[in-house]
Design a protein around this motif. Structure first.
Motif, PDB file in Angstrom:
ATOM      1  N   PHE A   1       3.931  -1.963  -3.999  1.00 21.63           N
ATOM      2  CA  PHE A   1       2.789  -2.670  -3.983  1.00 21.63           C
ATOM      3  C   PHE A   1       1.469  -1.769  -3.815  1.00 21.63           C
ATOM      4  O   PHE A   1       1.341  -1.330  -2.630  1.00 21.63           O
TER       5      PHE A   1
ATOM      6  N   CYS B   1       6.074   7.261  -0.071  1.00 19.65           N
ATOM      7  CA  CYS B   1       7.155   7.998   1.232  1.00 19.65           C
ATOM      8  C   CYS B   1       7.801   6.835   1.956  1.00 19.65           C
ATOM      9  O   CYS B   1       8.891   7.392   2.423  1.00 19.65           O
ATOM     10  N   LEU B   2       7.218   5.764   2.330  1.00 19.95           N
ATOM     11  CA  LEU B   2       8.000   4.994   3.380  1.00 19.95           C
ATOM     12  C   LEU B   2       8.945   4.162   2.777  1.00 19.95           C
ATOM     13  O   LEU B   2      10.207   4.277   3.057  1.00 19.95           O
TER      14      LEU B   2
ATOM     15  N   ASN C   1       1.239   0.822   5.657  1.00 18.59           N
ATOM     16  CA  ASN C   1       0.458   1.758   6.414  1.00 18.59           C
ATOM     17  C   ASN C   1      -0.907   1.527   5.606  1.00 18.59           C
ATOM     18  O   ASN C   1      -1.334   2.433   4.803  1.00 18.59           O
TER      19      ASN C   1
ATOM     20  N   GLY D   1       1.013  -1.285   0.071  1.00 20.16           N
ATOM     21  CA  GLY D   1      -0.057  -0.175  -0.154  1.00 20.16           C
ATOM     22  C   GLY D   1       0.847   1.153  -0.111  1.00 20.16           C
ATOM     23  O   GLY D   1       0.973   1.886   0.977  1.00 20.16           O
ATOM     24  N   SER D   2       1.634   1.310  -1.240  1.00 18.99           N
ATOM     25  CA  SER D   2       2.708   2.243  -1.132  1.00 18.99           C
ATOM     26  C   SER D   2       2.319   3.887  -1.412  1.00 18.99           C
ATOM     27  O   SER D   2       3.158   4.575  -0.917  1.00 18.99           O
TER      28      SER D   2
END
Ligand SMILES: C[S@@+](CC[C@H](N)C(=O)[O-])C[C@H]1O[C@@H](n2cnc3c(N)ncnc32)[C@H](O)[C@@H]1O
Length: 295
Positions: A147, A130-131, A201, A125-126
């Motif tokens: 993903f 940012c992560l 997230n 769940g990109s």
């Protein structure tokens, strides 16, 4: 195009007052960012500097302030947001990254101190990336697979990865964790190599609470990035049972979670061989990140 010299503060003062009237506390900073956007420059503008500006650029600035007055966040008007150490481009299908999510990055750094290690990381769940892209910035020999169900958000991750020089260590995977077999499809794409680290997230807001959120969130963040189903926990229900199929032994999962969701998520995870080893709080004292290890 005729330009005149003006002091920034003289120009933006009336617009700042309009924003203050509707309760926008960051009125001064917002106006300076919007002025930079209308001048098409990237640098911060200061209140008491002098700029050369045309009538068209003044009109453009005033239009941007009107958008802000209608409740549109500055990050959505300029389509960018600072996160960790970089400026991320956004589009209408990416969540606006939240400062609280930086806790997830801090947590990973504490667990993996050797930054030259070559880690295989999955960002489930990109969104804007940012992560995962922040981790690529820290772990210079590592790779991240991004993903997301949204193709348009993956396009932005690609642009951000190119801008940061990380595209050669990034993979972009358009899958949906609601569709059974997503774990097998993913592992096939990965040539049967499992991950050292999974970060996620996922959407975790209970569906009926979304309409009660601030306009800036409910109107401008994509519904699919917020909606966690009736109790907010649907994404974890889909994701957790599959994690052991895609994680290496001793691999770790770092989940961002909503307020009060830790008990459900931990007990569901334990049923699937994932053991909670740490809870990390945000600045308001809420458990925001849970770390699991797979055994
Ligand atoms: C809360 S946002 C997080 C975005 C980003 N990681 C961040 O922290 O800003 C959740 C992300 O999950 C994606 N998503 C939602 N449902 C999904 C699904 N069924 N399969 C894959 N991705 C999904 C959304 O498109 C969105 O980008």
């Amino acid at each position: 195009m005729i330009k005149k010299k003006m002091e920034v503060y003289t120009l933006i003062k009336p617009e700042i007052q309009k924003l203050i009237t509707v309760g926008i506390e960051t009125a001064n900073l917002d106006c300076r960012i919007l002025l930079s956007k209308s001048l098409n420059i990237d640098k911060v503008i200061y209140n008491h500097e002098y700029i050369d500006i045309s009538e068209n650029q003044i009109k453009k600035f005033q239009c941007l302030v009107e958008q802000r007055l209608s409740g549109k966040p500055v990050s959505r008007i300029v389509n960018k947001r600072n996160f960790w150490k970089k400026e991320f481009k956004l589009n209408e299908q990416t969540l606006d990254p939240r400062p609280d999510s930086e806790i997830l990055i801090e947590t990973v750094l504490l667990h993996y101190e050797n930054k030259s290690k070559s880690l295989k990381i999955l960002d489930l769940g990109s969104g804007s990336g940012c992560l995962g892209l922040s981790l690529l910035e820290e772990y210079v020999n590592s790779e991240v697979s991004f993903f997301d169900v949204s193709k348009k958000s993956l396009e932005i991750v690609k642009i951000n990865a190119l801008n940061f020089g990380s595209a050669n260590r990034s993979k972009f995977i358009n899958l949906d964790w609601r569709i059974d077999g997503w774990d097998l499809n993913l592992i096939k794409i990965e040539n049967n190599i499992k991950f050292d680290i999974i970060i996620s997230n996922p959407p975790y807001i209970p569906r009926d609470e979304i309409k009660k959120l601030q306009t800036e969130v409910k109107k401008y963040d994509p519904f699919i990035a917020l909606n966690g189903g009736i109790d907010g926990l649907d994404s974890y229900r889909y994701i957790i049972p599959k994690l052991k199929n895609i994680l290496k032994y001793n691999g770790k999962v770092f989940f961002e979670i909503g307020k009060g969701q830790e008990d459900f998520i931990s007990s569901r995870a334990k049923k699937h061989k994932l053991f909670p080893i740490e809870y990390n709080k945000d600045l308001s004292g809420v458990n925001r990140v849970i770390t699991f290890i797979v055994k």
